[in-house]
Design a protein around this motif. Structure first.
Motif, PDB file in Angstrom:
ATOM      1  N   LEU A 298      33.542  30.976  31.957  1.00  5.90           N
ATOM      2  CA  LEU A 298      33.663  32.275  32.615  1.00  5.90           C
ATOM      3  C   LEU A 298      34.997  32.303  33.348  1.00  5.90           C
ATOM      4  O   LEU A 298      35.323  31.373  34.094  1.00  5.90           O
ATOM      5  CB  LEU A 298      32.506  32.426  33.606  1.00  5.90           C
TER       6      LEU A 298
ATOM      7  N   PHE B  53      37.762  34.314  35.860  1.00  2.00           N
ATOM      8  CA  PHE B  53      37.870  35.322  36.911  1.00  2.00           C
ATOM      9  C   PHE B  53      39.326  35.549  37.276  1.00  2.00           C
ATOM     10  O   PHE B  53      40.073  34.600  37.526  1.00  2.00           O
ATOM     11  CB  PHE B  53      37.118  34.891  38.173  1.00  2.00           C
TER      12      PHE B  53
ATOM     13  N   GLN C  46      35.295  29.108  35.569  1.00  2.00           N
ATOM     14  CA  GLN C  46      34.027  28.586  36.091  1.00  2.00           C
ATOM     15  C   GLN C  46      33.167  28.109  34.932  1.00  2.00           C
ATOM     16  O   GLN C  46      32.833  28.880  34.035  1.00  2.00           O
ATOM     17  CB  GLN C  46      33.284  29.655  36.889  1.00  2.00           C
TER      18      GLN C  46
ATOM     19  N   PHE D  24      37.916  25.710  45.555  1.00  2.00           N
ATOM     20  CA  PHE D  24      36.483  25.927  45.686  1.00  2.00           C
ATOM     21  C   PHE D  24      35.691  24.634  45.536  1.00  2.00           C
ATOM     22  O   PHE D  24      36.051  23.738  44.777  1.00  2.00           O
ATOM     23  CB  PHE D  24      36.006  26.918  44.614  1.00  2.00           C
ATOM     24  N   GLY D  25      34.568  24.597  46.249  1.00  2.00           N
ATOM     25  CA  GLY D  25      33.604  23.544  46.048  1.00  2.00           C
ATOM     26  C   GLY D  25      32.695  23.867  44.871  1.00  2.00           C
ATOM     27  O   GLY D  25      32.815  24.933  44.260  1.00  2.00           O
ATOM     28  N   PRO D  26      31.746  22.970  44.561  1.00  2.00           N
ATOM     29  CA  PRO D  26      30.874  23.167  43.402  1.00  2.00           C
ATOM     30  C   PRO D  26      29.802  24.226  43.625  1.00  2.00           C
ATOM     31  O   PRO D  26      29.174  24.675  42.668  1.00  2.00           O
ATOM     32  CB  PRO D  26      30.244  21.794  43.199  1.00  2.00           C
TER      33      PRO D  26
ATOM     34  N   ASN E 298      27.083  26.365  36.412  1.00  2.00           N
ATOM     35  CA  ASN E 298      26.603  25.716  37.633  1.00  2.00           C
ATOM     36  C   ASN E 298      27.685  24.950  38.378  1.00  2.00           C
ATOM     37  O   ASN E 298      27.408  23.947  39.024  1.00  2.00           O
ATOM     38  CB  ASN E 298      25.428  24.786  37.314  1.00  2.00           C
ATOM     39  N   ARG E 299      28.911  25.415  38.271  1.00  2.00           N
ATOM     40  CA  ARG E 299      30.021  24.791  38.977  1.00  2.00           C
ATOM     41  C   ARG E 299      30.786  25.829  39.778  1.00  2.00           C
ATOM     42  O   ARG E 299      30.651  27.035  39.576  1.00  2.00           O
ATOM     43  CB  ARG E 299      30.998  24.139  37.973  1.00  2.00           C
ATOM     44  N   GLY E 300      31.613  25.353  40.701  1.00  2.00           N
ATOM     45  CA  GLY E 300      32.482  26.252  41.445  1.00  2.00           C
ATOM     46  C   GLY E 300      33.660  26.693  40.593  1.00  2.00           C
ATOM     47  O   GLY E 300      33.771  26.339  39.428  1.00  2.00           O
ATOM     48  N   LEU E 301      34.523  27.481  41.205  1.00  2.00           N
ATOM     49  CA  LEU E 301      35.685  27.997  40.493  1.00  2.00           C
ATOM     50  C   LEU E 301      36.823  26.991  40.530  1.00  2.00           C
ATOM     51  O   LEU E 301      37.123  26.405  41.572  1.00  2.00           O
ATOM     52  CB  LEU E 301      36.154  29.300  41.127  1.00  2.00           C
TER      53      LEU E 301
ATOM     54  N   ARG F 114      23.287  20.980  46.292  1.00  2.00           N
ATOM     55  CA  ARG F 114      23.759  21.678  45.106  1.00  2.00           C
ATOM     56  C   ARG F 114      22.767  22.744  44.685  1.00  2.00           C
ATOM     57  O   ARG F 114      23.151  23.794  44.170  1.00  2.00           O
ATOM     58  CB  ARG F 114      23.976  20.690  43.973  1.00  2.00           C
TER      59      ARG F 114
ATOM     60  N   PHE G 195      40.888  26.480  39.934  1.00  2.80           N
ATOM     61  CA  PHE G 195      42.151  27.201  39.900  1.00  2.80           C
ATOM     62  C   PHE G 195      42.899  26.895  38.599  1.00  2.80           C
ATOM     63  O   PHE G 195      43.019  25.736  38.195  1.00  2.80           O
ATOM     64  CB  PHE G 195      42.990  26.773  41.106  1.00  2.80           C
TER      65      PHE G 195
ATOM     66  N   MET H 232      24.625  32.095  44.034  1.00  2.00           N
ATOM     67  CA  MET H 232      25.428  30.894  44.251  1.00  2.00           C
ATOM     68  C   MET H 232      26.253  31.115  45.504  1.00  2.00           C
ATOM     69  O   MET H 232      26.901  32.158  45.642  1.00  2.00           O
ATOM     70  CB  MET H 232      26.359  30.657  43.055  1.00  2.00           C
TER      71      MET H 232
ATOM     72  N   TYR I 266      41.001  31.977  37.780  1.00  2.00           N
ATOM     73  CA  TYR I 266      40.109  30.849  37.985  1.00  2.00           C
ATOM     74  C   TYR I 266      39.176  30.752  36.781  1.00  2.00           C
ATOM     75  O   TYR I 266      38.866  31.761  36.124  1.00  2.00           O
ATOM     76  CB  TYR I 266      39.249  31.027  39.238  1.00  2.00           C
TER      77      TYR I 266
ATOM     78  N   ARG J  21      23.410  26.585  44.638  1.00  2.00           N
ATOM     79  CA  ARG J  21      22.631  27.639  43.979  1.00  2.00           C
ATOM     80  C   ARG J  21      21.313  27.772  44.704  1.00  2.00           C
ATOM     81  O   ARG J  21      20.528  26.819  44.759  1.00  2.00           O
ATOM     82  CB  ARG J  21      22.404  27.327  42.514  1.00  2.00           C
TER      83      ARG J  21
ATOM     84  N   LEU K 143      29.379  29.794  47.536  1.00  2.00           N
ATOM     85  CA  LEU K 143      30.588  29.010  47.309  1.00  2.00           C
ATOM     86  C   LEU K 143      31.389  28.880  48.597  1.00  2.00           C
ATOM     87  O   LEU K 143      31.516  29.840  49.355  1.00  2.00           O
ATOM     88  CB  LEU K 143      31.462  29.683  46.255  1.00  2.00           C
TER      89      LEU K 143
END
Lengths: 113, 113
Positions: B88, B90, B38, A104-106, B41-44, A9, B46, A89, B36, A109, A91
């Motif tokens: 955030l 997108f 966010q 998407f995955g997490p 510190n995470r992915g996007l 991560r 849907f 980051m 999407y 970073r 992704l």
């Protein structure tokens, strides 16, 4: 609910070192994407796989970045050597063969010192 | 090539008020449009998509978006904002038979109690 897995991560490395990121897409998803997201910006595609084949790597800096998906399942993205500007980051996303939505995955970073 | 513009870097709304996050796009051909979200510190994640059909699309967490072909817009809306909607957002676009997904720069939504 199935998810895209990524590891690590978080990664801190020094410039000129090698780093590698791993992604395991949702089971059965044929298409896999690697994106880079710089702070304050949207994701930008680095490479796209269809099964084990590269479909698009036009935005991948091939002098230092490489990606593989040998068995058409999980994938590895490598940077060697890392540069300060690679801090971002990273992704991973996947889609089934006949669907438009990318899952998407997490993310990983990366901080390059 | 397709592109997306999110004209607002930041949107602030009070909890309970309606919210709108704007998105305009440019494509050659019929667009596939996505939103999407966010979290730090995470992915996007849907939210929703427009492929074809009804111009008003309903998605996760009470969000909806309206496809407007004449204005080339796909604004995200929610009738009553929650503090937990702060994140955030997108907007993204691609075209049929082309996996090249382009993301906007993102809009930071802040919902204040």
């Amino acid at each position: 609910e199935a998810e895209v897995a990524q590891s690590p991560r978080y990664k801190i490395t020094e410039k000129s070192q090698a780093v590698a990121f791993w992604c395991d897409p949702i089971s059965g998803h044929a298409t896999l994407y690697w994106y880079r997201q710089i702070l304050g910006q949207g994701p930008e595609l680095l490479v796209q796989f269809q099964d084990e084949s590269v479909v698009d790597d036009s935005q991948l800096p091939k002098d230092r970045f490489s990606a593989e998906r040998l068995k058409g399942v999980d994938s590895t993205l490598k940077i060697q050597p890392a540069e300060l500007g690679d801090s971002a980051m990273y992704l991973c996303a996947s889609t089934p063969g006949d669907e438009e939505t990318q899952y998407f995955g997490p993310g990983t970073r990366l901080l390059v010192l | 090539a397709q592109s997306v513009a999110q004209p607002e870097d930041q949107v602030n709304v009070a909890e309970g008020n309606p919210l709108t996050v704007k998105c305009t796009y440019s494509v050659s051909g019929n667009p596939y449009l996505f939103w999407y979200v966010q979290y730090p510190n995470r992915g996007l994640q849907f939210l929703l998509k427009y492929i074809t059909g009804d111009n008003l699309v309903k998605g996760s967490y009470g969000f909806e978006a309206e496809f407007n072909k004449s204005q080339t817009s796909f604004h995200l809306k929610k009738p009553s904002a929650l503090v937990s909607d702060s994140a955030l957002y997108f907007c993204a676009v691609r075209v049929h038979n082309n996996n090249d997904m382009r993301f906007g720069a993102g809009t930071r939504l802040t919902v204040k109690p």
